[in-house]
Write an enzyme that holds these catalytic residues in place. Structure first.
Site, PDB file in Angstrom:
ATOM      1  N   ARG A  75       0.859  -1.180   0.000  1.00 41.87           N
ATOM      2  CA  ARG A  75       0.000   0.000   0.000  1.00 41.87           C
ATOM      3  C   ARG A  75       0.902   1.240   0.000  1.00 41.87           C
ATOM      4  O   ARG A  75       2.069   1.163   0.387  1.00 41.87           O
ATOM      5  CB  ARG A  75      -0.912   0.006   1.225  1.00 41.87           C
ATOM      6  CG  ARG A  75      -1.833  -1.202   1.310  1.00 41.87           C
ATOM      7  CD  ARG A  75      -2.629  -1.191   2.612  1.00 41.87           C
ATOM      8  NE  ARG A  75      -3.537  -2.326   2.700  1.00 41.87           N
ATOM      9  CZ  ARG A  75      -3.225  -3.521   3.213  1.00 41.87           C
ATOM     10  NH1 ARG A  75      -1.994  -3.716   3.682  1.00 41.87           N
ATOM     11  NH2 ARG A  75      -4.102  -4.502   3.255  1.00 41.87           N
TER      12      ARG A  75
ATOM     13  N   LYS B 210      -1.771  -2.921   7.571  1.00 39.92           N
ATOM     14  CA  LYS B 210      -3.179  -2.843   7.941  1.00 39.92           C
ATOM     15  C   LYS B 210      -3.493  -3.911   8.982  1.00 39.92           C
ATOM     16  O   LYS B 210      -3.145  -5.079   8.826  1.00 39.92           O
ATOM     17  CB  LYS B 210      -4.058  -3.053   6.704  1.00 39.92           C
ATOM     18  CG  LYS B 210      -5.520  -2.703   6.921  1.00 39.92           C
ATOM     19  CD  LYS B 210      -6.273  -2.734   5.617  1.00 39.92           C
ATOM     20  CE  LYS B 210      -7.725  -2.315   5.801  1.00 39.92           C
ATOM     21  NZ  LYS B 210      -8.466  -2.333   4.514  1.00 39.92           N
TER      22      LYS B 210
ATOM     23  N   HIS C  83      -3.249   2.905  -5.555  1.00 40.03           N
ATOM     24  CA  HIS C  83      -3.713   1.591  -5.100  1.00 40.03           C
ATOM     25  C   HIS C  83      -3.978   0.656  -6.267  1.00 40.03           C
ATOM     26  O   HIS C  83      -3.960  -0.565  -6.102  1.00 40.03           O
ATOM     27  CB  HIS C  83      -4.981   1.757  -4.257  1.00 40.03           C
ATOM     28  CG  HIS C  83      -5.165   0.671  -3.241  1.00 40.03           C
ATOM     29  ND1 HIS C  83      -4.311   0.500  -2.170  1.00 40.03           N
ATOM     30  CD2 HIS C  83      -6.084  -0.321  -3.142  1.00 40.03           C
ATOM     31  CE1 HIS C  83      -4.709  -0.533  -1.450  1.00 40.03           C
ATOM     32  NE2 HIS C  83      -5.774  -1.053  -2.024  1.00 40.03           N
TER      33      HIS C  83
ATOM     34  N   ARG D 105      -1.246  -1.804  -6.785  1.00 44.04           N
ATOM     35  CA  ARG D 105      -1.319  -2.975  -5.892  1.00 44.04           C
ATOM     36  C   ARG D 105      -2.279  -4.009  -6.476  1.00 44.04           C
ATOM     37  O   ARG D 105      -1.989  -5.204  -6.485  1.00 44.04           O
ATOM     38  CB  ARG D 105      -1.765  -2.525  -4.503  1.00 44.04           C
ATOM     39  CG  ARG D 105      -2.064  -3.649  -3.506  1.00 44.04           C
ATOM     40  CD  ARG D 105      -2.414  -3.028  -2.158  1.00 44.04           C
ATOM     41  NE  ARG D 105      -3.105  -3.936  -1.257  1.00 44.04           N
ATOM     42  CZ  ARG D 105      -2.496  -4.743  -0.396  1.00 44.04           C
ATOM     43  NH1 ARG D 105      -1.189  -4.781  -0.341  1.00 44.04           N
ATOM     44  NH2 ARG D 105      -3.197  -5.512   0.412  1.00 44.04           N
TER      45      ARG D 105
ATOM     46  N   HIS E  29      -3.429  -9.948   3.450  1.00 40.83           N
ATOM     47  CA  HIS E  29      -4.865 -10.091   3.686  1.00 40.83           C
ATOM     48  C   HIS E  29      -5.112 -11.079   4.826  1.00 40.83           C
ATOM     49  O   HIS E  29      -4.515 -12.159   4.853  1.00 40.83           O
ATOM     50  CB  HIS E  29      -5.575 -10.583   2.427  1.00 40.83           C
ATOM     51  CG  HIS E  29      -5.679  -9.553   1.365  1.00 40.83           C
ATOM     52  ND1 HIS E  29      -5.948  -9.843   0.048  1.00 40.83           N
ATOM     53  CD2 HIS E  29      -5.565  -8.192   1.416  1.00 40.83           C
ATOM     54  CE1 HIS E  29      -5.987  -8.734  -0.662  1.00 40.83           C
ATOM     55  NE2 HIS E  29      -5.755  -7.719   0.146  1.00 40.83           N
TER      56      HIS E  29
ATOM     57  N   TYR F 100      -9.534 -11.038  -6.794  1.00 43.21           N
ATOM     58  CA  TYR F 100      -8.718 -10.920  -7.996  1.00 43.21           C
ATOM     59  C   TYR F 100      -8.969 -12.072  -8.970  1.00 43.21           C
ATOM     60  O   TYR F 100      -8.731 -11.935 -10.167  1.00 43.21           O
ATOM     61  CB  TYR F 100      -7.232 -10.843  -7.627  1.00 43.21           C
ATOM     62  CG  TYR F 100      -6.923  -9.631  -6.792  1.00 43.21           C
ATOM     63  CD1 TYR F 100      -6.976  -8.358  -7.349  1.00 43.21           C
ATOM     64  CD2 TYR F 100      -6.617  -9.739  -5.442  1.00 43.21           C
ATOM     65  CE1 TYR F 100      -6.718  -7.222  -6.587  1.00 43.21           C
ATOM     66  CE2 TYR F 100      -6.361  -8.612  -4.673  1.00 43.21           C
ATOM     67  CZ  TYR F 100      -6.411  -7.368  -5.248  1.00 43.21           C
ATOM     68  OH  TYR F 100      -6.162  -6.251  -4.484  1.00 43.21           O
TER      69      TYR F 100
END
Length: 339
Positions: free
Chosen positions: A150, A175, A281, A284, A307, A316
């Site tokens: 990110r 995150k 973003h 990414r 994640h 994706y």
């Protein structure tokens, strides 16, 4: 400093809630929230109080929260993500700051989450975009696409986080407060080394000027006083000028502001004539999608992206499963039409 109502209630009288706002900041720091979360939550509490014309928050509850959230959704037409942030700020305010229990939370206005496919660039579009970036913005853009980081994760990198021997980058406090490993693209090693030589010259100048210290997480500045001025703790992408730390008031050299890169990417998207709502973003998203196209395992990509839930990474695969990704041929392509 007295609290001034926002534009949400221009006729509301001024009220002094400075002590209350200070409590919001203190609780946020006690819970180790980032400076951005602290600023966002503080701003939402101010807007909430101003919307109700300076009324005492202890005398308000679910009804007033709903009125404010409805105003944001109907009159201001904010996005669902902004709406969720406002709700989270108010729940934090009542539960953790005011220590007040809200029994009817199920009745609060909550935004409906919409599942949207991410914007993904083709390899050719990525090549054109990166080719139009210059200087630091180019290196940042190349790292975003080459590692899947990110933007803020990239800008917060320290010298010690780049491991040339193991060809990896340690992403700190991503995150959810998690650390993870990212790949160090071999094609970027030379560019990163040349960039770091320039950063070293800047750091030595700061040291000779009596500065050279950076912000240190938690209590490391107290435990290791000399670490703040050491080379290993310096930011990979330092700002061009010194700035004042909003929490301590000390003057330091922070990392560059994200808007510098964001503006450069937006300009490059326009110049490259990429007709997609692409942003930092997007690089990414493109990283993950192109890895899937290359046959890499979805679990590996999940770890690289950081994640928590595999379902987040699975989006994706939906991008690849669109008609173009499946290689489906439209029936009209088989027709020979009269001109």
């Amino acid at each position: 400093m007295p609290f001034k109502p926002s534009r949400d209630s221009p006729q509301s009288p001024e009220a002094d809630y400075s002590d209350l706002i200070d409590r919001v900041r203190k609780v946020a720091r006690t819970r180790h929230y980032s400076i951005r979360t602290e600023e966002a939550y503080t701003a939402w509490v101010k807007r909430y109080i101003a919307f109700h014309r300076g009324r005492d928050p202890l005398k308000m509850g679910e009804q007033q929260i709903n009125a404010f959230l409805s105003h944001l959704a109907v009159a201001r037409r904010v996005s669902p993500s902004t709406h969720r942030q406002a709700l989270s700020a108010l729940l934090f305010f009542y539960r953790d700051v005011l220590r007040r229990r809200l029994p009817h939370l199920n009745d609060l206005v909550r935004p409906r989450t919409k599942r949207r496919l991410p914007v993904v660039l083709s390899r050719e579009e990525v090549r054109r975009l990166l080719g139009l970036l210059e200087g630091t913005s180019r290196l940042v853009g190349e790292l975003l696409y080459g590692t899947g980081m990110r933007l803020m994760e990239c800008l917060r990198l320290r010298i010690k986080d780049i491991d040339f021997a193991l060809n990896q980058i340690v992403v700190r406090n991503g995150k959810g407060g998690k650390d993870r490993l990212a790949i160090l693209p071999s094609s970027l090693r030379t560019g990163i080394n040349e960039h770091l030589e320039e950063v070293r010259v800047l750091h030595e100048y700061d040291l000779n000027s009596g500065n050279g210290a950076v912000w240190m997480p938690n209590a490391l500045a107290v435990k290791y006083p000399a670490a703040a001025t050491s080379w290993s703790w310096q930011y990979v992408f330092p700002a061009a000028s010194l700035s004042e730390d909003p929490r301590t008031g000390r003057t330091r050299r922070h990392h560059i502001h994200e808007t510098i890169v964001q503006r450069s990417v937006r300009a490059a998207v326009r110049t490259a004539k990429i007709h997609k709502p692409a942003s930092c973003h997007t690089l990414r998203h493109s990283f993950a999608t192109h890895l899937l196209e290359n046959g890499y395992d979805i679990r590996t990509i999940q770890e690289l992206l950081g994640h928590r839930d595999l379902k987040t990474t699975m989006i994706y695969t939906h991008v690849l499963n669109q008609a173009g990704g499946r290689g489906i041929k439209s029936p009209i392509d088989s027709l020979v039409l009269d001109s």
